[in-house]
Design an enzyme around this catalytic site. Structure first.
Site, PDB file in Angstrom:
ATOM      1  N   LYS A 120       0.856  -1.253  -0.147  1.00 46.66           N
ATOM      2  CA  LYS A 120      -0.024  -0.073   0.091  1.00 46.66           C
ATOM      3  C   LYS A 120       0.974   1.026   0.181  1.00 46.66           C
ATOM      4  CE  LYS A 120      -2.176  -0.712   3.641  1.00 46.66           C
ATOM      5  NZ  LYS A 120      -1.533  -2.038   3.966  1.00 46.66           N
ATOM      6  N   GLU A 170       1.393   6.105  11.526  1.00 45.15           N
ATOM      7  CA  GLU A 170       2.504   5.043  10.901  1.00 45.15           C
ATOM      8  C   GLU A 170       3.569   5.343  11.608  1.00 45.15           C
ATOM      9  OE1 GLU A 170       2.072   3.280   7.656  1.00 45.15           O
ATOM     10  OE2 GLU A 170       0.232   3.673   9.041  1.00 45.15           O
ATOM     11  N   ARG A 171       4.694   4.591  11.231  1.00 46.80           N
ATOM     12  CA  ARG A 171       5.950   4.298  12.089  1.00 46.80           C
ATOM     13  C   ARG A 171       6.576   5.669  11.848  1.00 46.80           C
ATOM     14  NH1 ARG A 171       4.754  -0.125   9.374  1.00 46.80           N
ATOM     15  NH2 ARG A 171       4.072  -1.908  10.377  1.00 46.80           N
TER      16      ARG A 171
END
Length: 482
Positions: A159, A185-186
């Site tokens: 993705k 997100e990271r």
């Protein structure tokens, strides 16, 4: 600091505040809490408990907060900086600068993150195609300028890589404004995105807004609103087209579920918040075209445990125009981008928009690949030799179509050593029509794998034939695993 109230309780990200002599702030209004150790913490009102007490959700870490800390009403929702001054900058949910490029100018305009969607009378339809240069998207799930497209897939199916490639394609081709929202997100991914944009020299036309995995749920819950507010300013005040990229919208829903649990609300289906549908709608309905300017959204959506019936996934899917479904089985076979041609769809695949020839080729590609999938169990058990001549021909063409729809990406060039390709829509349609017509029946399947146009495949096939002219290069269809 002038004080309107004081903290009475702190339970993680939930803060109760009493206002003895001041009117209570409205729901979604923001307040600032002054702490001697950690400075100012911004919180958002979520509930009125009684005539003097409100319950808020902190958008920053609450470490060091204590009962009795002074609270100041801000007088409305959180306001964030917008306009040309934020281009090339990295912001957090409250609009604070997250890079090391200095402060924003003092006269930068501010806008509240909560506002209603444009009235229906002002909205315009989205029928202009947004050519991406990615074959499988342009053929089967065309995107609209001013529309909403979502990439659905489980963990590790590509993705983020697909969204990154779309950033490259759109910014290079359309020279427009991009707003990227990193939702839950990271930190590593955010750092890589920033470096990649600096190296590709597109950062000066991009705004990065992050509410990352290590931040409180309130920050992850509201960061898409901050990004949309910035995009709306460019659309409404600057009359410019904006590409809004969000990775990952499921984390927005997940953060809302965490907030709902912290506030003590009873969970709904599969443990999600009871306000799931209205929260997703409040976000998605603000993404639209107004007048001559459009906000085009590309959203990555994590599918938990590959369950496409998950309530969060179905709630998001009901708002999008183009639905790109990423398949784990195709990723396992190395078919990148791993877009499932059968499950993916778009309301723009219409003869009045893309033309009758495009629709006919797309439908025939789908039918061919679907027929091949129906035959896979038979092939696994008995072998392709037991199929009739027509079925064998369909299987061969379906496998060649699957390989032709793969494509090397610019963002993966550093890892694969293969330069990215961008293919025009007409070349994609022409190539698929040639494969369906049988022009490539005697080619090696590998000649069609990870290439751009059919002319490139023709060159690979010609080179392979010249290198081993005596060998029959037509690749037989092998048995497929069950």
């Amino acid at each position: 600091m002038e004080t309107d109230g004081q903290v009475t309780a702190v339970r993680g990200a939930v803060i109760d505040i009493v206002f003895h002599d001041a009117a209570l702030p409205d729901i979604n209004d923001s307040v600032s809490i002054r702490d001697q150790e950690s400075g100012v913490v911004i919180a958002e009102v979520q509930a009125h408990l009684d005539e003097t007490t409100v319950r808020t959700i902190a958008l920053q870490a609450t470490t060091g907060l204590r009962r009795g800390d002074p609270v100041k009403k801000i007088g409305g929702p959180i306001t964030v900086p917008v306009g040309d001054a934020v281009l090339g900058r990295l912001l957090d949910v409250t609009g604070r600068i997250g890079d090391k490029l200095g402060e924003l100018p003092p006269d930068v305009p501010l806008r509240p993150i909560h506002r209603a969607a444009p009235p229906l009378a002002r909205q315009t339809g989205a029928t202009n195609l947004f050519a991406t240069g990615i074959k499988v998207l342009d053929l089967l799930t065309p995107l609209a300028q001013g529309g909403k497209a979502a990439m659905f897939g489980g963990a590790g199916v590509g993705k983020t890589v697909l969204v990154m490639e779309l950033i490259h394609a759109m910014v290079a081709k359309y020279q427009g404004i991009s707003v990227f929202a990193g939702v839950g997100e990271r930190s590593r991914e955010g750092h890589e995105m920033l470096l990649d944009m600096i190296n590709s020299k597109v950062l000066d036309r991009t705004v990065l807004v992050y509410g990352q995995m290590n931040e409180p749920p309130g920050a992850r819950w509201r960061v898409p609103m901050t990004a949309i507010t910035i995009a709306e300013y460019f659309r409404d005040e600057g009359h410019r087209n904006v590409l809004l990229l969000m990775d990952n919208i499921f984390r927005f829903v997940q953060a809302g579920s965490e907030v709902s649990g912290l506030l003590g609300r009873l969970p709904s289906r599969v443990g999600y918040q009871p306000t799931l549908a209205s929260e997703v709608a409040a976000l998605q309905e603000r993404i639209t075209s107004v007048g001559g300017a459009a906000v085009t959204a590309i959203e990555a959506v994590y599918v938990p445990a590959d369950d496409f019936t998950d309530p969060a996934v179905t709630a998001i899917a009901s708002h999008v125009d183009s639905m790109v479904v990423l398949s784990r089985s195709m990723a396992a076979e190395g078919m990148y981008p791993a877009v499932d041609p059968i499950a993916s769809s778009s309301i723009l695949l219409d003869p009045l928009i893309v033309g009758q020839q495009h629709v006919d080729v797309a439908n025939e590609v789908r039918q061919t690949i679907e027929h091949y999938r129906e035959l896979q169990d038979v092939i696994s058990l008995l072998g392709v030799e037991e199929l009739g001549a027509d079925d064998r021909r369909i299987v061969q063409r379906a496998r060649r179509l699957q390989r032709f729809l793969t494509q090397p990406f610019s963002v993966t060039e550093a890892f694969t050593g293969v330069a990215g390709r961008s293919v025009a829509v007409t070349d994609t349609v022409t190539g698929c029509r040639a494969i369906l017509a049988g022009e490539c029946d005697d080619w090696q399947e590998s000649s069609l794998y990870m290439i751009g146009t059919l002319d490139e495949a023709r060159e690979k096939e010609s080179a392979a034939r010249q290198s081993s002219p005596a060998q029959n290069l037509a690749t037989p269809v092998r048995k497929q695993p069950a």
